[in-house]
Design a protein around this motif. Structure first.
Motif, PDB file in Angstrom:
ATOM      1  N   VAL A 185      47.349  51.728  56.501  1.00  0.00           N
ATOM      2  CA  VAL A 185      46.561  51.266  57.646  1.00  0.00           C
ATOM      3  C   VAL A 185      47.431  50.404  58.558  1.00  0.00           C
ATOM      4  O   VAL A 185      47.413  50.555  59.788  1.00  0.00           O
ATOM      5  N   LEU A 186      48.209  49.500  57.973  1.00  0.00           N
ATOM      6  CA  LEU A 186      49.090  48.653  58.777  1.00  0.00           C
ATOM      7  C   LEU A 186      50.182  49.473  59.458  1.00  0.00           C
ATOM      8  O   LEU A 186      50.594  49.157  60.579  1.00  0.00           O
ATOM      9  N   MET A 223      48.651  50.976  62.481  1.00  0.00           N
ATOM     10  CA  MET A 223      48.470  49.955  63.521  1.00  0.00           C
ATOM     11  C   MET A 223      49.804  49.540  64.134  1.00  0.00           C
ATOM     12  O   MET A 223      49.869  49.186  65.308  1.00  0.00           O
ATOM     13  N   GLY A 224      50.873  49.580  63.352  1.00  0.00           N
ATOM     14  CA  GLY A 224      52.172  49.163  63.871  1.00  0.00           C
ATOM     15  C   GLY A 224      52.931  50.242  64.604  1.00  0.00           C
ATOM     16  O   GLY A 224      53.566  49.984  65.626  1.00  0.00           O
ATOM     17  N   GLN A 269      45.573  57.036  67.725  1.00  0.00           N
ATOM     18  CA  GLN A 269      45.449  56.780  66.288  1.00  0.00           C
ATOM     19  C   GLN A 269      44.957  55.368  66.028  1.00  0.00           C
ATOM     20  O   GLN A 269      44.118  55.134  65.157  1.00  0.00           O
ATOM     21  N   ARG A 270      45.453  54.424  66.808  1.00  0.00           N
ATOM     22  CA  ARG A 270      45.013  53.029  66.636  1.00  0.00           C
ATOM     23  C   ARG A 270      43.540  52.863  66.985  1.00  0.00           C
ATOM     24  O   ARG A 270      42.795  52.199  66.256  1.00  0.00           O
ATOM     25  N   LEU A 285      41.402  54.479  64.321  1.00  0.00           N
ATOM     26  CA  LEU A 285      41.390  53.649  63.115  1.00  0.00           C
ATOM     27  C   LEU A 285      40.481  52.443  63.300  1.00  0.00           C
ATOM     28  O   LEU A 285      39.674  52.123  62.414  1.00  0.00           O
ATOM     29  N   LEU A 286      40.578  51.771  64.418  1.00  0.00           N
ATOM     30  CA  LEU A 286      39.728  50.601  64.652  1.00  0.00           C
ATOM     31  C   LEU A 286      38.254  50.985  64.744  1.00  0.00           C
ATOM     32  O   LEU A 286      37.383  50.253  64.246  1.00  0.00           O
TER      33      LEU A 286
END
Length: 78
Positions: A22-23, A26-27, A33-34, A37-38
């Motif tokens: 997940v990180l 986000m990175g 995609q971000r 995911l959120l």
């Protein structure tokens, strides 16, 4: 038998979604995609918040059943 294979697939897919992955999304993920995911995490949090009273009642009922079975076993030794 189909239920158990479905649960096995769900478990493997959930275990693949670790905190590190997940990180990583986000990175280093794209904006789409971000955002996806959120939104997914938001839906999960909202569903857990809405279902909390039902889970609490189900847990309380399971504890009461457990107490009844334990008391029955105590009163009627085999």
């Amino acid at each position: 038998m189909g239920w158990f294979s479905g649960f096995g697939k769900l478990k493997s897919s959930l275990s693949a979604m670790s905190l590190a992955r997940v990180l990583a999304v986000m990175g280093a993920g794209t904006l789409g995609q971000r955002v996806t995911l959120l939104l997914g995490l938001g839906v999960i949090c909202f569903a857990l918040f809405q279902a909390l009273p039902w889970f609490t009642m189900a847990l309380g009922g399971a504890i009461l059943c457990w107490f009844a079975v334990r008391d029955f076993d105590r009163m009627n030794p085999q």
